[in-house]
Design a protein around this motif. Structure first.
Motif, PDB file in Angstrom:
ATOM      1  N   ILE A 178      -8.687  -2.178  -2.339  1.00  0.00           N
ATOM      2  CA  ILE A 178      -9.277  -0.976  -1.744  1.00  0.00           C
ATOM      3  C   ILE A 178      -9.857  -0.024  -2.801  1.00  0.00           C
ATOM      4  O   ILE A 178      -9.542  -0.142  -3.980  1.00  0.00           O
ATOM      5  N   PHE A 179     -10.682   0.901  -2.327  1.00  0.00           N
ATOM      6  CA  PHE A 179     -11.392   1.856  -3.196  1.00  0.00           C
ATOM      7  C   PHE A 179     -12.185   1.151  -4.299  1.00  0.00           C
ATOM      8  O   PHE A 179     -12.227   1.590  -5.446  1.00  0.00           O
ATOM      9  N   GLU A 180     -12.871   0.079  -3.899  1.00  0.00           N
ATOM     10  CA  GLU A 180     -13.678  -0.651  -4.878  1.00  0.00           C
ATOM     11  C   GLU A 180     -14.907   0.154  -5.322  1.00  0.00           C
ATOM     12  O   GLU A 180     -15.585  -0.238  -6.267  1.00  0.00           O
ATOM     13  N   GLN A 181     -15.138   1.294  -4.659  1.00  0.00           N
ATOM     14  CA  GLN A 181     -16.242   2.156  -5.095  1.00  0.00           C
ATOM     15  C   GLN A 181     -16.029   2.654  -6.530  1.00  0.00           C
ATOM     16  O   GLN A 181     -16.983   2.974  -7.218  1.00  0.00           O
ATOM     17  N   SER A 182     -14.768   2.729  -6.974  1.00  0.00           N
ATOM     18  CA  SER A 182     -14.517   3.149  -8.354  1.00  0.00           C
ATOM     19  C   SER A 182     -13.918   2.022  -9.207  1.00  0.00           C
ATOM     20  O   SER A 182     -13.310   2.256 -10.237  1.00  0.00           O
TER      21      SER A 182
END
Ligand SMILES: [Zn+2]
Ligand SMILES: [Zn+2]
Length: 138
Positions: free
Chosen positions: A111-115
């Motif tokens: 999760i939170f692969e945006q960062s």
């Protein structure tokens, strides 16, 4: 029973054999908490976890709302476990604190692969999410 502990051994957890979920998180807060490019948590029902030793608590706002209470050893500073207000029945345990890596399942979710650091690639991950897996998926 599985076990987890901090670096110095003053803070230990006794855990059920199998975690309910294993999640890799690439959010900035997990990167800061661990000092590593991402954090991975094994989640267990809170009532099935026995905690020995004294932890210090750091509370922050969760990206998905509510607070996250992160518990670390006041002696060696290892981040060992956390509780999220959004998930009060569960305890997240830092994967690096677990003592038996040999049979541990790979994360079902990333999760939170945006960062995520662009070079980080985890084999065997089931599902990928740009943000959290519950509030805003993919
Ligand atoms: Zn310690
Ligand atoms: Zn995170």
């Amino acid at each position: 029973m599985a076990n987890a502990r901090c670096s110095c051994g003053a803070l230990t957890l006794t855990l059920p054999d199998k975690p309910s979920a294993v999640i890799a998180c690439h959010c900035i807060e997990c990167q800061r908490r661990t000092g590593a490019p991402f954090g991975t948590g094994a989640f267990y029902p809170a009532e099935a976890v026995t905690i020995s030793g004294t932890a210090k608590q750091y509370t922050r706002d969760a990206a998905s709302g509510g607070k996250v209470h992160s518990h670390f050893c006041p002696n060696c500073g290892s981040s060992v476990y956390w509780k999220a207000e959004n998930l009060p029945s569960m305890i997240g345990v830092a994967l690096g604190a677990l003592t038996d890596a040999s049979q541990f399942p790979a994360p079902a979710k990333s999760i939170f692969e945006q960062s995520k650091h662009r070079w980080v690639q985890i084999d065997e991950v089931g599902e990928h999410f740009q943000q959290g897996s519950v509030a805003q998926s993919r």
